[in-house]
Scaffold this motif. Sequence first.
Motif, mmCIF file in Angstrom:
data_model
loop_
_atom_site.group_PDB
_atom_site.id
_atom_site.type_symbol
_atom_site.label_atom_id
_atom_site.label_comp_id
_atom_site.label_asym_id
_atom_site.label_seq_id
_atom_site.Cartn_x
_atom_site.Cartn_y
_atom_site.Cartn_z
ATOM 1 N N LEU A 29 0.834 -1.210 0.000
ATOM 2 C CA LEU A 29 0.000 0.000 0.000
ATOM 3 C C LEU A 29 0.868 1.259 0.000
ATOM 4 C CD1 LEU A 29 -2.815 -0.931 2.552
ATOM 5 C CD2 LEU A 29 -3.089 -0.481 0.114
ATOM 6 N N ALA A 30 1.897 1.259 0.846
ATOM 7 C CA ALA A 30 2.780 2.425 0.920
ATOM 8 C C ALA A 30 3.537 2.615 -0.387
ATOM 9 C CB ALA A 30 3.755 2.265 2.091
ATOM 10 N N TYR A 31 3.987 1.528 -0.983
ATOM 11 C CA TYR A 31 4.748 1.618 -2.227
ATOM 12 C C TYR A 31 3.857 2.110 -3.369
ATOM 13 C CZ TYR A 31 8.402 0.629 -5.597
ATOM 14 O OH TYR A 31 9.369 0.764 -6.565
ATOM 15 N N ALA A 32 2.623 1.617 -3.418
ATOM 16 C CA ALA A 32 1.691 2.063 -4.461
ATOM 17 C C ALA A 32 1.406 3.558 -4.332
ATOM 18 C CB ALA A 32 0.391 1.262 -4.388
ATOM 19 N N ALA A 33 1.246 4.031 -3.102
ATOM 20 C CA ALA A 33 1.007 5.466 -2.878
ATOM 21 C C ALA A 33 2.224 6.280 -3.316
ATOM 22 C CB ALA A 33 0.694 5.720 -1.407
ATOM 23 N N ALA A 34 3.421 5.777 -3.010
ATOM 24 C CA ALA A 34 4.649 6.479 -3.398
ATOM 25 C C ALA A 34 4.799 6.512 -4.915
ATOM 26 C CB ALA A 34 5.864 5.801 -2.760
ATOM 27 N N GLU A 35 4.533 5.386 -5.564
ATOM 28 C CA GLU A 35 4.622 5.353 -7.029
ATOM 29 C C GLU A 35 3.624 6.307 -7.669
ATOM 30 O OE1 GLU A 35 4.292 1.141 -8.096
ATOM 31 O OE2 GLU A 35 6.342 1.301 -8.870
ATOM 32 N N SER A 36 2.432 6.360 -7.119
ATOM 33 C CA SER A 36 1.397 7.251 -7.649
ATOM 34 C C SER A 36 1.830 8.714 -7.528
ATOM 35 C CB SER A 36 0.086 7.020 -6.904
ATOM 36 O OG SER A 36 -0.890 7.936 -7.321
ATOM 37 N N ALA A 37 2.345 9.078 -6.358
ATOM 38 C CA ALA A 37 2.811 10.449 -6.162
ATOM 39 C C ALA A 37 3.995 10.752 -7.081
ATOM 40 C CB ALA A 37 3.190 10.682 -4.704
ATOM 41 N N GLU A 38 4.889 9.796 -7.249
ATOM 42 C CA GLU A 38 6.050 10.004 -8.117
ATOM 43 C C GLU A 38 5.611 10.153 -9.578
ATOM 44 O OE1 GLU A 38 10.263 10.144 -9.134
ATOM 45 O OE2 GLU A 38 8.855 10.976 -7.728
ATOM 46 N N LYS A 39 4.578 9.419 -9.972
ATOM 47 C CA LYS A 39 4.049 9.551 -11.327
ATOM 48 C C LYS A 39 3.478 10.954 -11.537
ATOM 49 C CE LYS A 39 0.783 7.501 -14.559
ATOM 50 N NZ LYS A 39 -0.259 6.492 -14.771
ATOM 51 N N GLU A 40 2.769 11.459 -10.539
ATOM 52 C CA GLU A 40 2.222 12.811 -10.633
ATOM 53 C C GLU A 40 3.347 13.844 -10.722
ATOM 54 O OE1 GLU A 40 -0.651 15.928 -8.188
ATOM 55 O OE2 GLU A 40 -0.652 13.816 -7.602
ATOM 56 N N ALA A 41 4.397 13.643 -9.933
ATOM 57 C CA ALA A 41 5.557 14.552 -9.996
ATOM 58 C C ALA A 41 6.183 14.505 -11.387
ATOM 59 C CB ALA A 41 6.585 14.169 -8.937
ATOM 60 N N GLY A 42 6.211 13.328 -11.981
ATOM 61 C CA GLY A 42 6.748 13.191 -13.332
ATOM 62 C C GLY A 42 5.919 13.937 -14.358
ATOM 63 N N GLN A 43 4.617 13.923 -14.187
ATOM 64 C CA GLN A 43 3.746 14.657 -15.105
ATOM 65 C C GLN A 43 3.984 16.158 -14.993
ATOM 66 O OE1 GLN A 43 -0.011 13.093 -13.805
ATOM 67 N NE2 GLN A 43 0.008 11.434 -15.302
ATOM 68 N N LEU A 44 4.434 16.593 -13.810
ATOM 69 C CA LEU A 44 4.745 18.011 -13.599
ATOM 70 C C LEU A 44 6.202 18.315 -13.970
ATOM 71 C CD1 LEU A 44 2.945 18.477 -10.165
ATOM 72 C CD2 LEU A 44 2.211 19.398 -12.377
ATOM 73 N N ARG A 45 6.915 17.294 -14.417
ATOM 74 C CA ARG A 45 8.333 17.407 -14.794
ATOM 75 C C ARG A 45 9.188 17.889 -13.632
ATOM 76 N NH1 ARG A 45 10.052 18.608 -20.066
ATOM 77 N NH2 ARG A 45 9.051 17.069 -21.349
ATOM 78 N N ASN A 46 8.916 17.316 -12.445
ATOM 79 C CA ASN A 46 9.662 17.727 -11.260
ATOM 80 C C ASN A 46 9.938 16.537 -10.345
ATOM 81 O OD1 ASN A 46 10.925 19.890 -9.851
ATOM 82 N ND2 ASN A 46 9.292 19.830 -8.336
ATOM 83 N N GLN A 47 10.498 15.484 -10.909
ATOM 84 C CA GLN A 47 10.869 14.331 -10.094
ATOM 85 C C GLN A 47 12.224 14.578 -9.439
ATOM 86 O OE1 GLN A 47 10.255 11.584 -13.431
ATOM 87 N NE2 GLN A 47 8.994 10.391 -12.036
ATOM 88 N N TRP A 48 12.328 14.179 -8.178
ATOM 89 C CA TRP A 48 13.581 14.325 -7.449
ATOM 90 C C TRP A 48 14.321 12.994 -7.443
ATOM 91 C CZ3 TRP A 48 11.663 17.100 -2.378
ATOM 92 C CH2 TRP A 48 11.250 18.395 -2.686
ATOM 93 N N THR A 49 15.637 13.029 -7.574
ATOM 94 C CA THR A 49 16.431 11.793 -7.549
ATOM 95 C C THR A 49 16.371 11.126 -6.178
ATOM 96 O OG1 THR A 49 18.433 13.050 -7.026
ATOM 97 C CG2 THR A 49 18.013 12.573 -9.361
ATOM 98 N N THR A 50 16.172 11.909 -5.130
ATOM 99 C CA THR A 50 16.072 11.323 -3.790
ATOM 100 C C THR A 50 14.827 10.440 -3.656
ATOM 101 O OG1 THR A 50 15.031 13.372 -3.040
ATOM 102 C CG2 THR A 50 17.381 13.121 -2.602
ATOM 103 N N THR A 51 13.794 10.775 -4.393
ATOM 104 C CA THR A 51 12.582 9.952 -4.374
ATOM 105 C C THR A 51 12.874 8.591 -5.003
ATOM 106 O OG1 THR A 51 11.254 11.949 -4.590
ATOM 107 C CG2 THR A 51 10.138 9.861 -5.011
ATOM 108 N N GLU A 52 13.574 8.606 -6.132
ATOM 109 C CA GLU A 52 13.936 7.357 -6.799
ATOM 110 C C GLU A 52 14.823 6.489 -5.899
ATOM 111 O OE1 GLU A 52 12.639 6.256 -9.633
ATOM 112 O OE2 GLU A 52 11.458 8.090 -9.684
ATOM 113 N N THR A 53 15.736 7.133 -5.179
ATOM 114 C CA THR A 53 16.616 6.401 -4.259
ATOM 115 C C THR A 53 15.805 5.745 -3.150
ATOM 116 O OG1 THR A 53 18.417 7.944 -4.735
ATOM 117 C CG2 THR A 53 18.608 6.651 -2.717
ATOM 118 N N ALA A 54 14.837 6.460 -2.608
ATOM 119 C CA ALA A 54 13.992 5.912 -1.539
ATOM 120 C C ALA A 54 13.127 4.773 -2.065
ATOM 121 C CB ALA A 54 13.121 7.012 -0.934
ATOM 122 N N LEU A 55 12.619 4.889 -3.288
ATOM 123 C CA LEU A 55 11.832 3.796 -3.879
ATOM 124 C C LEU A 55 12.691 2.552 -4.071
ATOM 125 C CD1 LEU A 55 9.669 5.690 -6.526
ATOM 126 C CD2 LEU A 55 8.826 4.424 -4.544
ATOM 127 N N ALA A 56 13.925 2.741 -4.541
ATOM 128 C CA ALA A 56 14.841 1.611 -4.727
ATOM 129 C C ALA A 56 15.171 0.955 -3.390
ATOM 130 C CB ALA A 56 16.109 2.073 -5.425
#
Length: 108
Positions: free
Chosen positions: A36-63
């Motif tokens: 559930l937590a991972y799905a919520a994080a992926e969803s938020a990260e997808k929204e950030a991507g649509q805004l063209r503002n993804q942070w590398t720290t988010t990707e590191t935390a997902l990994a």
Amino acid sequence: MNGNERGDRRTLLLISGFLFASLAPALAASEADFKLAYAAAESAEKEAGQLRNQWTTTETALAAAKKAAASGDFEGATASAKEAEALAKASIFQATSEKERWKDMEIR
């Protein structure tokens, strides 16, 4: 205190709140909690991507969340996924607030 300083403080408080909430320890997190937590994080990260503002720290935390889950550490995985969600939400906030804030800057 001018409007920009108040806005900066609100931004800092909001981001701090997201990060603080994400770092709260997960009590006996299960695989379902992680998913559930991972799905919520992926969803938020997808929204950030649509805004063209993804942070590398988010990707590191997902990994880190995936790695911890793969080793069976669902408590750590859930904490990393919640951290990733908070970071993604902070990047969304940054993108949306700065979309209009540039107009407030004084041109000299």
